[in-house]
Design an enzyme around this catalytic site. Structure first.
Site, PDB file in Angstrom:
ATOM      1  N   TRP A  22       0.505  -1.408   0.075  1.00  0.00           N
ATOM      2  CA  TRP A  22       0.301  -0.104   0.309  1.00  0.00           C
ATOM      3  C   TRP A  22       0.777   1.042   0.077  1.00  0.00           C
ATOM      4  O   TRP A  22       1.900   1.801   1.128  1.00  0.00           O
ATOM      5  CB  TRP A  22      -1.402  -0.138   1.093  1.00  0.00           C
ATOM      6  CG  TRP A  22      -1.916   1.153   1.039  1.00  0.00           C
ATOM      7  CD1 TRP A  22      -2.731   1.788   0.835  1.00  0.00           C
ATOM      8  CD2 TRP A  22      -1.997   1.908   2.664  1.00  0.00           C
ATOM      9  NE1 TRP A  22      -3.050   2.964   0.539  1.00  0.00           N
ATOM     10  CE2 TRP A  22      -2.375   3.001   2.493  1.00  0.00           C
ATOM     11  CE3 TRP A  22      -1.599   1.921   4.477  1.00  0.00           C
ATOM     12  CZ2 TRP A  22      -3.003   4.080   3.479  1.00  0.00           C
ATOM     13  CZ3 TRP A  22      -2.037   2.599   5.013  1.00  0.00           C
ATOM     14  CH2 TRP A  22      -3.111   3.767   4.444  1.00  0.00           C
ATOM     15  N   ASP A  50       0.688  -9.006   1.129  1.00  0.00           N
ATOM     16  CA  ASP A  50      -0.496  -8.214   0.833  1.00  0.00           C
ATOM     17  C   ASP A  50      -0.218  -6.502  -0.078  1.00  0.00           C
ATOM     18  O   ASP A  50       0.310  -6.006  -0.258  1.00  0.00           O
ATOM     19  CB  ASP A  50      -0.851  -7.181   2.319  1.00  0.00           C
ATOM     20  CG  ASP A  50      -2.355  -7.135   2.551  1.00  0.00           C
ATOM     21  OD1 ASP A  50      -2.561  -8.255   2.483  1.00  0.00           O
ATOM     22  OD2 ASP A  50      -1.942  -5.977   2.225  1.00  0.00           O
ATOM     23  N   TYR A  55      -4.654  -0.214  -4.953  1.00  0.00           N
ATOM     24  CA  TYR A  55      -3.656   0.405  -4.382  1.00  0.00           C
ATOM     25  C   TYR A  55      -2.977   0.783  -6.425  1.00  0.00           C
ATOM     26  O   TYR A  55      -3.384   0.052  -7.180  1.00  0.00           O
ATOM     27  CB  TYR A  55      -2.266  -0.853  -4.337  1.00  0.00           C
ATOM     28  CG  TYR A  55      -3.352  -1.085  -2.742  1.00  0.00           C
ATOM     29  CD1 TYR A  55      -3.955  -0.819  -1.805  1.00  0.00           C
ATOM     30  CD2 TYR A  55      -2.422  -2.349  -2.256  1.00  0.00           C
ATOM     31  CE1 TYR A  55      -4.662  -1.757  -0.958  1.00  0.00           C
ATOM     32  CE2 TYR A  55      -2.654  -2.626  -0.712  1.00  0.00           C
ATOM     33  CZ  TYR A  55      -3.568  -1.517  -0.085  1.00  0.00           C
ATOM     34  OH  TYR A  55      -3.886  -2.646   0.508  1.00  0.00           O
ATOM     35  N   SER A 207      -0.316  -1.272   9.523  1.00  0.00           N
ATOM     36  CA  SER A 207       0.146   0.471  10.450  1.00  0.00           C
ATOM     37  C   SER A 207       0.183   0.197  11.454  1.00  0.00           C
ATOM     38  O   SER A 207       0.049   1.008  12.398  1.00  0.00           O
ATOM     39  CB  SER A 207      -1.076   1.780  10.168  1.00  0.00           C
ATOM     40  OG  SER A 207      -1.100   2.144   9.135  1.00  0.00           O
ATOM     41  N   PRO A 208       1.486  -1.051  12.145  1.00  0.00           N
ATOM     42  CA  PRO A 208       1.884  -1.259  12.939  1.00  0.00           C
ATOM     43  C   PRO A 208       3.057   0.048  13.873  1.00  0.00           C
ATOM     44  O   PRO A 208       3.221   0.443  14.871  1.00  0.00           O
ATOM     45  CB  PRO A 208       2.332  -2.090  13.297  1.00  0.00           C
ATOM     46  CG  PRO A 208       3.186  -3.091  12.051  1.00  0.00           C
ATOM     47  CD  PRO A 208       1.962  -1.810  11.002  1.00  0.00           C
ATOM     48  N   ALA A 210       2.131   2.844  12.885  1.00  0.00           N
ATOM     49  CA  ALA A 210       1.720   4.146  12.719  1.00  0.00           C
ATOM     50  C   ALA A 210       1.855   5.193  12.051  1.00  0.00           C
ATOM     51  O   ALA A 210       1.976   5.729  11.697  1.00  0.00           O
ATOM     52  CB  ALA A 210       0.753   5.111  14.353  1.00  0.00           C
ATOM     53  N   GLN A 293      14.974  -1.085   5.269  1.00  0.00           N
ATOM     54  CA  GLN A 293      13.651  -0.629   6.544  1.00  0.00           C
ATOM     55  C   GLN A 293      12.852  -1.746   6.878  1.00  0.00           C
ATOM     56  O   GLN A 293      11.967  -2.535   7.443  1.00  0.00           O
ATOM     57  CB  GLN A 293      12.658   0.091   5.716  1.00  0.00           C
ATOM     58  CG  GLN A 293      12.968   1.972   5.518  1.00  0.00           C
ATOM     59  CD  GLN A 293      11.912   2.492   5.098  1.00  0.00           C
ATOM     60  OE1 GLN A 293      11.398   1.992   3.518  1.00  0.00           O
ATOM     61  NE2 GLN A 293      11.479   3.213   5.405  1.00  0.00           N
ATOM     62  N   GLU A 296      14.864  -4.067   9.179  1.00  0.00           N
ATOM     63  CA  GLU A 296      14.401  -3.131  10.220  1.00  0.00           C
ATOM     64  C   GLU A 296      13.351  -3.896  10.865  1.00  0.00           C
ATOM     65  O   GLU A 296      13.247  -4.654  12.318  1.00  0.00           O
ATOM     66  CB  GLU A 296      15.414  -2.281  10.596  1.00  0.00           C
ATOM     67  CG  GLU A 296      14.943  -1.492  11.669  1.00  0.00           C
ATOM     68  CD  GLU A 296      14.721  -0.127  11.510  1.00  0.00           C
ATOM     69  OE1 GLU A 296      13.949   0.376  12.769  1.00  0.00           O
ATOM     70  OE2 GLU A 296      14.528   0.702   9.888  1.00  0.00           O
ATOM     71  N   ASN A 297      12.848  -3.649  10.440  1.00  0.00           N
ATOM     72  CA  ASN A 297      11.461  -4.596  11.069  1.00  0.00           C
ATOM     73  C   ASN A 297      11.081  -5.635  10.992  1.00  0.00           C
ATOM     74  O   ASN A 297      11.135  -6.333  11.364  1.00  0.00           O
ATOM     75  CB  ASN A 297       9.769  -3.743   9.998  1.00  0.00           C
ATOM     76  CG  ASN A 297       9.599  -1.903  10.153  1.00  0.00           C
ATOM     77  OD1 ASN A 297      10.124  -1.560  10.640  1.00  0.00           O
ATOM     78  ND2 ASN A 297       9.368  -1.829   8.667  1.00  0.00           N
TER      79      ASN A 297
END
Length: 338
Positions: A22, A50, A55, A207-208, A210, A293, A296-297
């Site tokens: 998204w 996902d 989108y 959106s964990p 935010a 990124q 990292e996540n």
């Protein structure tokens, strides 16, 4: 490496970190960057991806397919969605009517370059289509082998019950709910989570972090960093503004930095690890515009936050946490979008 968990009361396992596209594929980043991010996800053990037909008006599905080219299909779990407008935006180009669902699944499969998706999700509840019609269409999609399972996104507890009861009558399962969920946005906890648990569904949360606020990159009284979501006027800035407009909230978020450092985590990793530890959550969706990124996540997988630290997080954020369960309904479209 990222582990896998069962999705709802089903035999399907998904990676606890899911890569979502998204606001990125087909809009923010080009094909080469998207492919690099997808390959970084695969390298981290992420097998679940996902996307949605809306989108970038279908382009995100095409970009994802190109990025996954050459991968063994059976080793992947691909999720997409239907509801929001696609195509030129005609009267039947949105919603959950039988016409739109059956046409949309075929279009998504063509763009994704596959003969089935693992989970096909109702992107919102369609108040203008009888739920019986929607569930019958999903049942036919499953029977045709075009989707293995059905999920929903941002449905209320009552709507989840409708979906469960009708799907059981029609011989298929609704196994997942995909809501927004983070340390700051907890509206699903009071009603959606206990209902989903009782019905055999689990949460795939988006959106964990935010919209990036919980990464700590936004500082009170300072302009957003260049290249951040808050400076993306293609769509990102609009979604994050509700958090950044509250300077006290941004200040409270900075209070999480010492907690993350004590645990040896970045603030984004703390945010992802937090949702993965919550009740009824199977997986967290992450997005990225750069491969680093993703890495990292993904490192948040397997992290255990002690109970006393979970309590400290609540104390730091205080009344800035949004918990009102009515917001799932109030923020939903009350007519079919065009």
């Amino acid at each position: 490496m990222v582990s896998h968990r069962f999705l709802g009361r089903s035999g399907l396992k998904v990676s606890e970190i899911i890569y979502g596209n998204w606001l990125t594929h087909g809009s923010q980043v080009d094909q080469d960057a998207a492919t690099a991010c997808v390959h970084a996800a695969l390298d981290a053990g992420i097998t679940t991806f996902d996307t949605a037909d809306t989108y970038a008006n279908g382009k995100a599905e095409t970009v994802l397919a190109e990025a996954l080219k050459g991968q063994r299909r059976e080793s992947l779990e691909i999720l997409t969605k239907v509801y929001w407008p696609t195509g030129p935006g005609g009267p039947n180009d949105s919603g959950l009517s039988r016409k739109h669902i059956l046409e949309s699944i075929d279009a998504s499969l063509k763009r994704l370059g596959t003969d089935h998706v693992d989970v096909y999700q109702a992107h919102r509840y369609d108040v203008e289509t009888p739920i019986e019609e929607t569930m019958q269409a999903f049942a036919d999609v499953v029977r045709q082998g075009k989707a293995l399972y059905i999920g929903v996104s941002e449905w209320t507890a009552e709507q989840l019950r409708y979906a469960h009861d009708l799907s059981r009558e029609l011989g298929f399962q609704v196994i997942s709910s995909q809501p927004q969920y983070s340390m700051l946005w907890r509206v699903i906890e009071a009603e959606v989570v206990p209902t989903a648990r009782d019905l055999g569904m689990s949460q795939i949360v988006f959106s964990p972090v935010a919209q990036g606020v919980l990464s700590g990159k936004y500082r009170p009284g300072q302009a957003p960093p260049e290249g951040s979501r808050a400076t993306d006027h293609k769509g990102g800035a609009r979604f994050i503004s509700r958090f950044l407009d509250d300077e006290e909230l941004v200040t409270r978020v900075q209070g999480l930095r010492p907690i993350a450092e004590e645990l040896g985590l970045t603030m984004a990793q703390l945010a992802v690890a937090w949702v993965l530890q919550r009740e009824n959550v199977t997986a967290a969706i992450i997005g990225a515009s750069r491969p680093e990124q993703v890495a990292e996540n993904a490192a948040a997988a397997g992290v255990t936050i002690p109970d006393e630290v979970m309590t400290r997080i609540d104390e730091v954020l205080g009344d800035k946490v949004v918990r009102d369960p009515r917001l799932t309904w109030e923020n939903a479209p009350h007519r079919r979008p065009t």
